[in-house]
Design a protein around this motif. Structure first.
Motif, PDB file in Angstrom:
ATOM      1  N   LEU A   1      -4.304  -1.570  -1.902  1.00 21.51           N
ATOM      2  CA  LEU A   1      -3.317  -0.587  -1.464  1.00 21.51           C
ATOM      3  C   LEU A   1      -3.988   0.479  -0.616  1.00 21.51           C
ATOM      4  CD1 LEU A   1      -0.353   0.455  -1.943  1.00 21.51           C
ATOM      5  CD2 LEU A   1      -1.286   1.772  -3.849  1.00 21.51           C
TER       6      LEU A   1
ATOM      7  N   VAL B   1      -2.911   4.155   1.061  1.00 18.61           N
ATOM      8  CA  VAL B   1      -1.913   5.210   1.234  1.00 18.61           C
ATOM      9  C   VAL B   1      -2.628   6.402   1.854  1.00 18.61           C
ATOM     10  CG1 VAL B   1      -0.155   6.639   0.141  1.00 18.61           C
ATOM     11  CG2 VAL B   1      -0.746   4.438  -0.881  1.00 18.61           C
TER      12      VAL B   1
ATOM     13  N   ASN C   1       7.026   6.773  -1.729  1.00 23.52           N
ATOM     14  CA  ASN C   1       6.029   5.704  -1.623  1.00 23.52           C
ATOM     15  C   ASN C   1       4.643   6.297  -1.827  1.00 23.52           C
ATOM     16  OD1 ASN C   1       8.090   3.964  -1.091  1.00 23.52           O
ATOM     17  ND2 ASN C   1       7.447   3.440   1.000  1.00 23.52           N
TER      18      ASN C   1
ATOM     19  N   ASN D   1       4.304  -1.267   5.024  1.00 26.35           N
ATOM     20  CA  ASN D   1       5.671  -1.051   4.562  1.00 26.35           C
ATOM     21  C   ASN D   1       6.057   0.427   4.657  1.00 26.35           C
ATOM     22  OD1 ASN D   1       8.201  -1.418   3.174  1.00 26.35           O
ATOM     23  ND2 ASN D   1       7.216  -0.562   1.378  1.00 26.35           N
TER      24      ASN D   1
ATOM     25  N   LEU E   1      10.317   2.107  -1.826  1.00 29.22           N
ATOM     26  CA  LEU E   1      10.198   1.105  -2.892  1.00 29.22           C
ATOM     27  C   LEU E   1      11.468   1.039  -3.734  1.00 29.22           C
ATOM     28  CD1 LEU E   1       6.507   1.661  -4.081  1.00 29.22           C
ATOM     29  CD2 LEU E   1       7.376  -0.123  -2.578  1.00 29.22           C
TER      30      LEU E   1
ATOM     31  N   LEU F   1       5.536  -4.932  -1.867  1.00 28.43           N
ATOM     32  CA  LEU F   1       4.504  -4.713  -2.878  1.00 28.43           C
ATOM     33  C   LEU F   1       4.303  -5.979  -3.721  1.00 28.43           C
ATOM     34  CD1 LEU F   1       2.727  -2.991  -4.833  1.00 28.43           C
ATOM     35  CD2 LEU F   1       4.856  -2.305  -5.953  1.00 28.43           C
TER      36      LEU F   1
ATOM     37  N   LEU G   1       1.099   1.505   2.479  1.00 28.93           N
ATOM     38  CA  LEU G   1       2.367   2.174   2.179  1.00 28.93           C
ATOM     39  C   LEU G   1       2.486   3.436   3.009  1.00 28.93           C
ATOM     40  CD1 LEU G   1       3.229   2.517  -1.628  1.00 28.93           C
ATOM     41  CD2 LEU G   1       4.514   1.306   0.140  1.00 28.93           C
TER      42      LEU G   1
END
Lengths: 85, 518
Positions: B20, B22, B60, B215, B219, B228, B240
């Motif tokens: 992930l 972010v 997110n 994305n 979510l 995800l 994200l």
């Protein structure tokens, strides 16, 4: 308060705060994180800058560094105006 | 197979792989696994029981990802609530599913506190982010507030998942979706439903560990949520973003991170196609997907011209079964207007009003079979019965989509229209009734009708047509402000129209057909 600052604050308060207390918005609050502006809001913001200050905003200037708080907006407008001068 | 196994298996096989990204932060599969195990143990210790609903009201963020898996690992059912949902609707959802726990940003603590009298089922609220000052829990106060950081510290040693009794036909999630009666309904999805859908989709998208999926969709929107689930299923990397508010920044990130997959809704593709894409190097991008509403044919054609190496997946689905169909890549240029064929391990057909199967080229309602079809709507047997109807095989239920389709002779589906008046704006469903109900609560408004107008960017834009109470004056801005206060962003009308009266049908109902006439 400079006139750019008061113009920008007034525009944001009138168009995005919808009756919330304008004092609650700090000059360095992120519009994204406070959730007050979405993608159509950004386009309104750009239209305001272009009209009010007779500058042109390019696609690649549409980034949070330029637009995502009152302070950043003021900086961005001042930089654009200097480029013109 | 349980949904949390997507994370657990990837953490086992690829512990140090970046799962992930972010902002500037990267999280490996092992880190996410351990943090969600800690939170799962914490939720159990704080009283979560098997099958309890936990609402996650976050944007997110890594915490929302960790929370989803923690709830599953603890044997609970997660309920994503859009970060822009206002307190009235949040209260409705929390009470409708009787959520025992809620995970929120610290800044929403006071809103929950002020409304705690209206939330009798809520026992615990976990807050994410630094508290303004040290917050003491009053012994008698419900819900009890817990800090995310403190729970992670307190359970620092609990890096293994708790033992679970969950089996694959247990509920994994409730996904709230707009319905024509106004109040949202909770789509009940089991572990089996969700793992089946994720398997089918990753199969036709050919997802693999090397994929990097970006994305921007929330979510809380199942299309965003599945990015995800699918990424973690194949040990890929998910990037994200909180929104598509700054398209240039998102595209720049796509290039910097060498993104291979980019899910779109038509609104985003309309914005993209207005930009000069030649400035960007999309050589790593393998595919884009579209669902939420049909991608206009001219968007597809333009993408084909401007990004010829990028695969375009045109798809159709609904929350009640997640996804139905996709257009195979070799058909994009010849059947551009089609949303394709049933995805792997699902079956579709078209029926008339009596439920009889129709031959090719006839318009009727689309019906779906598959392990991905929901269990029903949460505690709404009547509404469930409108969608799930007995199948030819005794005991099985078919999903009636409520959408009108035509199928060509080779089995390709073409969307024709909706049976109800649900509006699709920015790819999300908007119930006219839900928006009208909010307008009706304004003391100055007498009548209100919401209609969807075709819009090149939004798909449909939302127009509110209202009449005022006698001697009342309201401006468009005031009405919009009221809407923004009570509705999610995507439900706020683009236009407010004032009229002296609304056209009525002979039985006294507002005649929306007449309102949509130009």
């Amino acid at each position: 308060m400079s006139s750019i600052q008061s113009d920008v604050r007034n525009f944001v308060a009138d168009n995005f705060l919808f009756g919330e207390d304008p004092e609650s918005l700090q000059n360095d609050d992120s519009f994204l994180e406070t959730g007050i502006i979405d993608s159509t809001g950004v386009l309104e913001l750009v239209a305001f800058i272009e009209d009010q200050y007779s500058v042109e905003v390019d696609d690649d200037e549409l980034v949070p560094e330029n637009l995502d708080s009152i302070d950043r907006l003021i900086n961005f407008i001042e930089t654009k105006l200097k480029e013109l001068a | 197979m349980l949904l949390q196994s997507f994370l657990e298996q990837s953490a086992h096989d690829n512990p140090d792989k970046v799962a992930l990204i972010v902002d500037q932060n990267r999280y490996t599969y092992l880190e996410l696994e351990q943090q969600s195990n800690r939170l799962a143990q914490a939720l159990l210790q704080r009283g979560l029981e098997r099958g309890d609903r936990v609402a996650i009201h976050l944007d997110n963020s890594p915490e929302s990802v960790i929370a989803i898996f923690a709830v599953l690992k603890a044997g609970g059912v997660f309920v994503m609530v859009n970060p822009t949902t206002k307190i009235d609707k949040l209260t409705y959802v929390l009470n409708n599913c009787r959520a025992r726990m809620l995970i929120i940003p610290e800044k929403k603590r006071n809103t929950i506190l002020e409304h705690s009298d209206l939330l009798p089922h809520l026992k615990t609220a976990v807050t994410v982010g630094p508290a303004a000052k040290e917050q003491a829990n009053n012994e008698l106060q419900m819900p009890r507030f817990e800090s995310w950081e403190q729970l992670q510290d307190e359970f620092a040693d609990c890096v293994s998942p708790p033992e679970t009794q969950t089996i694959s036909i247990d509920l994994a999630a409730l996904v709230y979706t707009s319905g024509s009666t106004g109040n949202p309904k909770g789509v009940m999805l089991t572990h089996l439903n969700m793992t089946s859908a994720a398997r089918s989709i990753t199969t036709y998208l050919l997802n693999e560990p090397a994929d990097i999926i970006l994305n921007v969709l929330p979510l809380s929107f199942d299309y965003g949520l599945y990015q995800l689930l699918m990424a973690f299923r194949v040990s890929a990397t998910l990037v994200l973003e909180k929104s598509f508010t700054y398209p240039h920044a998102v595209l720049q990130k796509m290039i910097d991170l060498q993104v291979t997959g980019f899910p779109l809704v038509p609104t985003m593709s309309a914005i993209l196609l207005k930009m000069d894409l030649s400035k960007y190097d999309f050589s790593n991008l393998r595919y884009i997907t579209n669902t939420g509403a049909a991608l206009p044919t001219e968007h597809i054609l333009t993408f084909r011209k401007r990004l010829p190496h990028v695969q375009i997946f045109s798809m159709y689905g609904l929350t009640e079964c997640k996804r139905v169909s996709y257009l195979p890549l070799d058909q994009v240029d010849t059947r551009t207007g089609s949303v394709g064929i049933a995805m792997p391990d699902t079956e579709v057909f078209i029926v008339d009003d009596a439920g009889h199967r129709l031959p090719p080229e006839h318009v009727g309602e689309l019906v779906v079979r598959g392990a991905n079809v929901m269990k029903g709507y949460w505690e709404a047997p009547d509404r469930t019965a409108e969608r799930l109807k007995p199948a030819e095989i005794p005991g099985e239920m078919y999903l009636y989509t409520g959408d009108l389709f035509r199928m060509d002779r080779e089995g390709y589906l073409y969307f024709v229209g909706r049976r109800d008046d649900i509006i699709k704006s920015r790819g999300e469903k908007v119930s006219p009734k839900e928006v009208e109900n909010v307008l009706f609560t304004h003391p100055g408004i007498s009548e209100a009708a919401i209609i969807g107008d075709p819009d090149p960017i939004l798909g449909q834009s939302i127009r509110a047509i209202i009449t005022l109470m006698p001697d009342q004056e309201l401006t468009e801005k005031e009405v919009l402000a009221y809407c923004r206060k009570h509705l999610e962003d995507f439900m706020v009308p683009q236009k407010i129209e004032f009229r002296a009266e609304l056209p009525k049908s002979p039985n006294g109902k507002v005649d929306k057909k007449q309102l949509t006439l130009p």
